[in-house]
Write a protein that holds these residues in place. Structure first.
Motif, PDB file in Angstrom:
ATOM      1  N   MET A   1      65.439 -26.222 -42.691  1.00 35.77           N
ATOM      2  CA  MET A   1      64.411 -25.303 -41.975  1.00 35.77           C
ATOM      3  C   MET A   1      64.324 -25.526 -40.741  1.00 35.77           C
ATOM      4  O   MET A   1      64.267 -24.844 -39.688  1.00 35.77           O
ATOM      5  CB  MET A   1      63.146 -25.129 -42.736  1.00 35.77           C
TER       6      MET A   1
ATOM      7  N   ALA B   1      56.496 -17.381 -44.515  1.00 39.07           N
ATOM      8  CA  ALA B   1      57.684 -17.035 -44.890  1.00 39.07           C
ATOM      9  C   ALA B   1      57.446 -15.660 -46.096  1.00 39.07           C
ATOM     10  O   ALA B   1      56.455 -15.757 -46.902  1.00 39.07           O
ATOM     11  CB  ALA B   1      58.212 -18.229 -45.888  1.00 39.07           C
TER      12      ALA B   1
ATOM     13  N   PHE C   1      58.331 -29.209 -42.180  1.00 41.93           N
ATOM     14  CA  PHE C   1      59.616 -29.120 -42.002  1.00 41.93           C
ATOM     15  C   PHE C   1      60.500 -30.569 -41.176  1.00 41.93           C
ATOM     16  O   PHE C   1      61.363 -30.868 -41.560  1.00 41.93           O
ATOM     17  CB  PHE C   1      60.358 -28.066 -41.395  1.00 41.93           C
TER      18      PHE C   1
ATOM     19  N   VAL D   1      62.973 -29.839 -45.746  1.00 41.24           N
ATOM     20  CA  VAL D   1      62.956 -28.558 -46.686  1.00 41.24           C
ATOM     21  C   VAL D   1      64.231 -27.643 -46.446  1.00 41.24           C
ATOM     22  O   VAL D   1      64.709 -27.795 -45.173  1.00 41.24           O
ATOM     23  CB  VAL D   1      61.789 -27.922 -46.204  1.00 41.24           C
TER      24      VAL D   1
ATOM     25  N   VAL E   1      66.856 -24.458 -46.857  1.00 41.16           N
ATOM     26  CA  VAL E   1      66.741 -22.952 -47.186  1.00 41.16           C
ATOM     27  C   VAL E   1      68.131 -22.949 -47.872  1.00 41.16           C
ATOM     28  O   VAL E   1      69.266 -23.036 -47.058  1.00 41.16           O
ATOM     29  CB  VAL E   1      66.808 -22.058 -45.675  1.00 41.16           C
TER      30      VAL E   1
ATOM     31  N   TRP F   1      66.474 -19.211 -50.613  1.00 39.80           N
ATOM     32  CA  TRP F   1      65.473 -19.828 -51.182  1.00 39.80           C
ATOM     33  C   TRP F   1      65.120 -21.189 -50.520  1.00 39.80           C
ATOM     34  O   TRP F   1      65.567 -22.068 -50.391  1.00 39.80           O
ATOM     35  CB  TRP F   1      65.868 -20.155 -52.780  1.00 39.80           C
ATOM     36  N   ILE F   2      63.790 -20.803 -50.256  1.00 41.68           N
ATOM     37  CA  ILE F   2      63.160 -22.398 -49.595  1.00 41.68           C
ATOM     38  C   ILE F   2      62.954 -23.496 -50.854  1.00 41.68           C
ATOM     39  O   ILE F   2      62.284 -23.046 -51.740  1.00 41.68           O
ATOM     40  CB  ILE F   2      61.817 -22.108 -49.224  1.00 41.68           C
TER      41      ILE F   2
ATOM     42  N   TYR G   1      62.211 -27.403 -51.779  1.00 39.51           N
ATOM     43  CA  TYR G   1      61.386 -28.964 -51.254  1.00 39.51           C
ATOM     44  C   TYR G   1      62.134 -29.904 -51.910  1.00 39.51           C
ATOM     45  O   TYR G   1      62.598 -29.768 -52.907  1.00 39.51           O
ATOM     46  CB  TYR G   1      60.012 -28.728 -51.373  1.00 39.51           C
TER      47      TYR G   1
ATOM     48  N   ARG H   1      55.094 -22.616 -52.143  1.00 39.41           N
ATOM     49  CA  ARG H   1      56.006 -22.477 -51.052  1.00 39.41           C
ATOM     50  C   ARG H   1      57.620 -22.431 -51.017  1.00 39.41           C
ATOM     51  O   ARG H   1      58.103 -22.180 -50.224  1.00 39.41           O
ATOM     52  CB  ARG H   1      55.689 -23.692 -50.102  1.00 39.41           C
ATOM     53  N   TRP H   2      57.943 -22.466 -52.135  1.00 38.09           N
ATOM     54  CA  TRP H   2      59.290 -22.466 -52.519  1.00 38.09           C
ATOM     55  C   TRP H   2      59.658 -20.952 -52.674  1.00 38.09           C
ATOM     56  O   TRP H   2      59.617 -20.255 -53.690  1.00 38.09           O
ATOM     57  CB  TRP H   2      59.436 -22.904 -54.139  1.00 38.09           C
TER      58      TRP H   2
ATOM     59  N   LEU I   1      64.058 -15.037 -49.956  1.00 37.50           N
ATOM     60  CA  LEU I   1      63.394 -15.094 -48.551  1.00 37.50           C
ATOM     61  C   LEU I   1      64.195 -13.865 -47.764  1.00 37.50           C
ATOM     62  O   LEU I   1      65.191 -14.046 -47.795  1.00 37.50           O
ATOM     63  CB  LEU I   1      63.829 -16.538 -48.138  1.00 37.50           C
TER      64      LEU I   1
END
Length: 171
Positions: free
Chosen positions: A85, A101, A116, A121, A123, A141-142, A144, A160-161, A165
């Protein structure tokens, strides 16, 4: 007089060079395929008004990164491929402290830009060597690095995932 002329020519040349470099850094190429990701807000590089639109080819041009980690919504450890990211934010010249996001289903969450930098992180556009599809968390998809940092195994990070997106708004 000749020295003044040479200095003026050098100065003009440097100004033209700086202008050309600024132009090169201010605009992104336009997407040629379907737009998968829109980035707006506090950014300095765009390709459509005050936003940056990306197709898959443009996103795959970013440095590719692989990450193996478990998720809260799949079984076992999965192998993800995508881009960081922070690399995307650098590309668009982001100058904010928060990224909102948003997903195709209008789910949205604010994420501190500092995360980030602190974590790698991703994407992701692939999982286990297969493209992510809209019917299964894709096309973006974000992700971690959950297994690499104990603090990321907290449910607050799971929110946060963002899968599917579609938009990033930098504030």
């Amino acid at each position: 007089m000749q020295g003044f002329f040479i200095a003026a020519m050098v100065s003009a040349s440097l100004c033209l060079s700086a202008t050309a470099q600024a132009r090169d850094l201010s605009d992104l190429p336009s997407p040629e395929g379907p737009i998968l990701l829109d980035v707006g807000g506090a950014l300095s590089r765009t390709n459509s008004g005050d936003a940056a639109h990306f197709d898959m080819e443009m996103l795959k041009a970013l440095p590719a990164v692989r990450l193996e980690t478990a998720t809260a919504v799949t079984d076992g450890v999965r192998r993800f491929e995508g881009f960081l990211m922070r690399d995307l934010l650098e590309l668009v010249g982001a100058h904010g402290s928060t990224v909102t996001a948003s997903a195709l289903n209008d789910y949205a969450i604010d994420i501190a830009v500092s995360e980030f930098d602190r974590y790698d992180v991703l994407v992701a556009y692939e999982m286990d060597g297969e493209p992510l599809l809209p019917s299964d968390k894709g096309p973006l998809w974000i992700v971690y690095p959950r297994d690499q940092h104990a603090e990321l195994q907290d449910i607050r990070y799971d929110y946060r995932w963002v899968w599917q997106l579609r938009w990033l708004d930098i504030k």
